[in-house]
Every structure is written in structure tokens, then in C-alpha cells.
Design an enzyme around this catalytic site. Sequence first.
Site, short mmCIF file in Angstrom:
data_model
loop_
_atom_site.label_atom_id
_atom_site.label_comp_id
_atom_site.label_asym_id
_atom_site.label_seq_id
_atom_site.Cartn_x
_atom_site.Cartn_y
_atom_site.Cartn_z
N THR A 126 0.81 -1.24 0.00
CA THR A 126 0.00 0.00 0.00
C THR A 126 0.83 1.27 0.00
O THR A 126 1.94 1.31 0.55
CB THR A 126 -0.92 0.01 1.25
N GLU A 128 0.23 3.61 1.87
CA GLU A 128 0.37 4.01 3.28
C GLU A 128 1.79 3.75 3.79
O GLU A 128 2.20 4.32 4.79
CB GLU A 128 -0.62 3.23 4.15
N TYR A 154 -1.11 0.35 10.90
CA TYR A 154 -1.44 -0.35 9.65
C TYR A 154 -0.27 -0.25 8.66
O TYR A 154 0.16 -1.24 8.09
CB TYR A 154 -2.71 0.26 9.05
N LYS A 158 1.94 -3.28 7.21
CA LYS A 158 2.02 -3.54 5.76
C LYS A 158 3.47 -3.54 5.28
O LYS A 158 3.83 -4.28 4.36
CB LYS A 158 1.23 -2.48 4.99
P1 NAP Z 1 -11.33 -4.65 2.89
O1 NAP Z 1 -12.55 -4.36 2.09
O2 NAP Z 1 -11.20 -4.05 4.25
O3 NAP Z 1 -11.22 -6.25 3.03
C1 NAP Z 1 -10.34 -6.85 3.96
C2 NAP Z 1 -10.56 -8.34 3.92
O4 NAP Z 1 -9.67 -8.96 4.86
C3 NAP Z 1 -11.97 -8.80 4.31
O5 NAP Z 1 -12.38 -9.80 3.42
C4 NAP Z 1 -11.79 -9.37 5.71
O6 NAP Z 1 -12.69 -10.38 6.06
C5 NAP Z 1 -10.40 -9.98 5.54
N1 NAP Z 1 -9.77 -10.30 6.84
C6 NAP Z 1 -9.56 -9.48 7.89
N2 NAP Z 1 -8.97 -10.15 8.90
C7 NAP Z 1 -8.81 -11.44 8.48
C8 NAP Z 1 -8.27 -12.61 9.04
N3 NAP Z 1 -7.77 -12.61 10.30
N4 NAP Z 1 -8.25 -13.74 8.32
C9 NAP Z 1 -8.77 -13.77 7.06
N5 NAP Z 1 -9.31 -12.69 6.46
C10 NAP Z 1 -9.32 -11.54 7.15
O7 NAP Z 1 -10.01 -4.25 2.07
P2 NAP Z 1 -9.86 -3.90 0.50
O8 NAP Z 1 -10.11 -2.46 0.31
O9 NAP Z 1 -10.56 -4.91 -0.28
O10 NAP Z 1 -8.28 -4.08 0.33
C11 NAP Z 1 -7.72 -5.35 -0.03
C12 NAP Z 1 -6.26 -5.37 0.41
O11 NAP Z 1 -5.54 -4.33 -0.25
C13 NAP Z 1 -6.04 -5.13 1.90
O12 NAP Z 1 -4.95 -5.90 2.29
C14 NAP Z 1 -5.71 -3.65 1.99
O13 NAP Z 1 -4.93 -3.40 3.13
C15 NAP Z 1 -4.93 -3.46 0.70
N6 NAP Z 1 -4.98 -2.12 0.11
C16 NAP Z 1 -6.18 -1.53 -0.12
C17 NAP Z 1 -6.22 -0.29 -0.74
C18 NAP Z 1 -7.53 0.41 -1.02
O14 NAP Z 1 -7.50 1.61 -1.30
N7 NAP Z 1 -8.64 -0.30 -1.02
C19 NAP Z 1 -5.01 0.34 -1.12
C20 NAP Z 1 -3.81 -0.33 -0.89
C21 NAP Z 1 -3.80 -1.57 -0.28
P3 NAP Z 1 -14.05 -10.08 6.90
O15 NAP Z 1 -15.04 -9.64 5.85
O16 NAP Z 1 -14.37 -11.37 7.53
O17 NAP Z 1 -13.74 -8.98 7.86
O1 G4F Z 2 -10.74 6.58 3.44
P1 G4F Z 2 -9.66 6.53 4.44
O2 G4F Z 2 -9.97 5.88 5.74
O3 G4F Z 2 -8.42 5.86 3.70
P2 G4F Z 2 -6.85 5.85 4.00
O4 G4F Z 2 -6.56 6.17 5.40
O5 G4F Z 2 -6.19 6.68 2.97
O6 G4F Z 2 -6.52 4.29 3.77
C1 G4F Z 2 -7.01 3.59 2.63
O7 G4F Z 2 -6.08 3.71 1.58
C2 G4F Z 2 -4.80 3.08 1.84
C3 G4F Z 2 -3.92 3.31 0.60
O8 G4F Z 2 -3.28 4.56 0.71
C4 G4F Z 2 -5.04 1.60 2.08
F1 G4F Z 2 -3.85 0.98 2.26
C5 G4F Z 2 -5.94 1.43 3.30
O9 G4F Z 2 -6.19 0.03 3.48
C6 G4F Z 2 -7.26 2.15 3.05
O10 G4F Z 2 -7.94 1.47 2.01
O11 G4F Z 2 -9.15 8.02 4.76
C7 G4F Z 2 -8.72 8.90 3.74
C8 G4F Z 2 -8.47 10.28 4.33
C9 G4F Z 2 -7.60 10.27 5.58
O12 G4F Z 2 -6.69 11.32 5.51
C10 G4F Z 2 -8.57 10.50 6.73
O13 G4F Z 2 -8.01 11.16 7.86
O14 G4F Z 2 -9.73 10.81 4.75
C11 G4F Z 2 -9.58 11.38 6.03
N1 G4F Z 2 -10.89 11.44 6.68
C12 G4F Z 2 -11.56 12.59 7.02
N2 G4F Z 2 -12.71 12.28 7.61
C13 G4F Z 2 -11.63 10.40 7.06
C14 G4F Z 2 -12.79 10.92 7.64
N3 G4F Z 2 -11.44 9.06 6.92
C15 G4F Z 2 -12.41 8.22 7.37
N4 G4F Z 2 -12.25 6.89 7.20
N5 G4F Z 2 -13.56 8.71 7.98
C16 G4F Z 2 -13.80 10.05 8.14
O15 G4F Z 2 -14.82 10.46 8.68
#
Ligand code: NAP
Ligand code: G4F
Length: 343
Positions: A126, A128, A154, A158
Site C-alpha cells: 500500500t 500508506e 497499519y 504492511k
Molecule cells: P477490505 O474491504 O477491508 O477487506 C479486507 C478483507 O480482509 C476482508 O475480506 C476481511 O474479512 C479480511 N480479513 C480481515 N482479517 C482477516 C483474518 N484474520 N483472516 C482472514 N481474512 C481476514 O479491504 P480492501 O479495500 O478490499 O483491500 C484489499 C487489500 O488491499 C487489503 O490488504 C488492503 O490493506 C490493501 N490495500 C487496499 C487499498 C484500497 O484503497 N482499497 C489500497 C492499498 C492496499 P471479513 O469480511 O471477515 O472482515
Molecule cells: O478513506 P480513508 O480511511 O483511507 P486511507 O486512510 O487513505 O486508507 C485507505 O487507503 C490506503 C492506501 O493509501 C489503504 F492501504 C488502506 O487500506 C485504506 O484502504 O481516509 C482517507 C483520508 C484520511 O486522511 C482520513 O483522515 O480521509 C480522512 N478522513 C476525514 N474524515 C476520514 C474521515 N477518513 C475516514 N475513514 N472517515 C472520516 O470520517
Amino acid sequence: MSKTALVTGITGQDGRHLAELLNEKGYKIYGIVRGQHNPKRRLVEETMPYVNIIEADLIDVSSLTRALTLSDPDEFYNLAAISHVGYSFKDPILTAEVTGKGVLNCLEAIRLAGKEKTTKFYQASTSEMFGGLDYNRPDKGYDEKAIFHPRSPYGVAKLYGHWIATNYRESYDMHISCGILFNHEGEYRGLEFVTRKISNAVARIKLGKQDHLELGNMDAKRDWGYAGDYVEGMWRMLQQEKPDDYVLATGETYTVRHFVELAFKEIGIEIVWEGSGVSEVGKDNDSGKVLVKINPDFYRPAEVDLLLGDPSKAEKVLGWKRKVDFPGLVKKMVEYDLGFEAS
Ligand code: NAP
Ligand code: G4F
């Protein structure tokens, strides 16, 4: 002959998009669901009936080894994690166990099942991990060689996952690729993430189901793309002859505030801002009604102020490019939530 994939995190946003993509490509898909009573199991059964569910948990290496033996996958996508940055400050130890050490458990399970030469592995790294401190910010955006400085439990977890995956690639000659993905969103995004929280609140306000929206830091900037585009990049990484790491990003960055403005515009409301800090509010320019307020509970102990990625390598080597732009993403999410909340 069709290929087989094992996917952790199948109940999450990316898991669903990836399952749809792999199904279109004719893969046999195994998806890991955790827990004896996980309500998301039904979501998988109903929305992805082609997925073969295996019960396992990222913190239990024996369950992962069993999953590998059962599925015998050509490709293993590790998408599971505790993935919410804000939550990781509240539960840092479990975050380290799942998001960090869970990667090692997957890799050891591959070795224990004797599949290190036959199973390709994708690790969900990520942006992050970069953190976003000023001295560490190339003007063009972070690429694969940028310096890491994570700003949350986190991000630190990662980074461990990223380096242990790199170490196993170098030590055991395994086909392991890490996708360093910048934020990607869409209709399957969890409601706890800021984009979906906004699109959902806008739809609920339009339908008279919610009064206003409360947010934390609206000045944070993110490089936001569409999740459907990003899973295509994951798949492309595992089709390469040699494993490597790739940044997937749009190369553009916008504030949370801008996302709010565009989302309300989708329902015909122009937001005007008044005040500053925790007293700032966003008002409907026509009616004067307050629709956005600040709630400091959503501030984080340490923030990543700016994320901007440079996807040049993925574009050149993988032939990958995002298709959905930022206004298109906001529109897609608000339209989806208007339907979701109306039904
Ligand atoms: P997400 O919607 O939060 O999904 C996370 C998944 O992990 C869920 O299916 C959850 O299962 C599973 N999980 C959590 N704890 C577990 C455990 N102990 N054993 C097995 N499964 C477990 O995340 P996403 O947005 O799809 O992201 C997918 C991956 O990419 C993650 O690793 C995230 O950190 C990474 N990532 C995401 C972004 C982004 O912007 N979306 C960017 C960079 C990297 P449950 O449903 O049972 O909770
Ligand atoms: O949507 P966020 O929670 O995403 P964040 O922290 O960027 O993380 C996501 O992207 C990462 C990749 O860069 C992934 F690795 C990670 O798993 C996840 O998918 O927050 C985005 C921004 C932050 O700066 C946060 O402080 O939005 C700001 N924010 C402002 N108000 C909020 C809120 N975030 C959340 N979740 N909720 C609020 O009310």
C-alpha cells in the site's frame, strides 16, 4: 486448461472485484472466509456463487496450509488485512498479527504445502507505507524506489508484509509480486472509508434518511482510483514471467473536501464552506442548511497529508492504465448509493 486462484479477503472490496475478473477469465476460484458465523459468507454465496469457500484465518498457518492443499492454486492473491488506518490505532496488536505477520503465515503455508515453485503469490502492499512526509515526496509522485516512512500501525504492519514477501522472493526464488496500490474505491467500498461514507451520506441526505455528514481532516489529499481498474493490475502482475513490485495509481491527487463538493454536486447541491478548524461547516448554497460538520473523533494521531503515485512502471511493463477518472469515480459511487439506499 483453466487456472485456479486462491483469494484471501474475498469478502472485502477488492476480493469481490477480483473474483468477478477471474470468473470472467474462466478461473476456478477458491475464497477464504474466516470465523464460524461470518455474515459476509452469505454475501459471497449470493453475489459470487462461482466461488468455492474455504474456512481459514490469516493468523492460523495450519488453516492456510489446508486451504493451499485443498485448492492447489496457480495463483494466490493475499488481499486479507485489517485495512482501516484509523482502526489500526485502536487495535495495533491485532493489526500487526493479521496485516503484518499474516503475510508470513501465507508464505510459510505455501512452503509447508510444498507449492513454492508452482504457486505465484500477490501481496497487497500500500501507498500508506510511504507516509507522505515532506522530505520524502518526489514532485511526480511516489514510485517503487521512494523511501518508506509509515505513519500508522497499519502502515508499519504492511511494511513488514512487503519486506517479508520481498525476502521470500529473494531467499527461495518464489514468484512473489507486491502491488503498491494507492487508494482505490467504488461501489463495494466499506462504509468506514471516507469516500463511501461521503457517497452514502449524500444519497441518504437526498432521500431524507440523514440530516448531515460528520468528517475529520478534510484537507488530506489522496490519489483515488476505481477498484475495478486496480484488480486488473494485480492480475497482470502475476501473468509476468518474472515477479516484481509495481505502483498502481492515477497520478492525480485531490482533497477529501473536493470529494465532498463533487458528491453533493451529483444531487444538485453546491456546498459553500464557512469557519475554520473544528468550527468549519459546509452549507447548501441555496437553503443555507448545514450539511457537513467536523467531528474531531475522526482525526488520527498521525496523518498522511498527501498521497500521489507515479504508475509509469506499471503502465510501461504491464500495459496497465486506469480507466475511470476522479469525477467518474465520484459519480459512480453516488449513483450506486442512491440506488442502494432507495431499495
Ligand atoms: P477490505 O474491504 O477491508 O477487506 C479486507 C478483507 O480482509 C476482508 O475480506 C476481511 O474479512 C479480511 N480479513 C480481515 N482479517 C482477516 C483474518 N484474520 N483472516 C482472514 N481474512 C481476514 O479491504 P480492501 O479495500 O478490499 O483491500 C484489499 C487489500 O488491499 C487489503 O490488504 C488492503 O490493506 C490493501 N490495500 C487496499 C487499498 C484500497 O484503497 N482499497 C489500497 C492499498 C492496499 P471479513 O469480511 O471477515 O472482515
Ligand atoms: O478513506 P480513508 O480511511 O483511507 P486511507 O486512510 O487513505 O486508507 C485507505 O487507503 C490506503 C492506501 O493509501 C489503504 F492501504 C488502506 O487500506 C485504506 O484502504 O481516509 C482517507 C483520508 C484520511 O486522511 C482520513 O483522515 O480521509 C480522512 N478522513 C476525514 N474524515 C476520514 C474521515 N477518513 C475516514 N475513514 N472517515 C472520516 O470520517
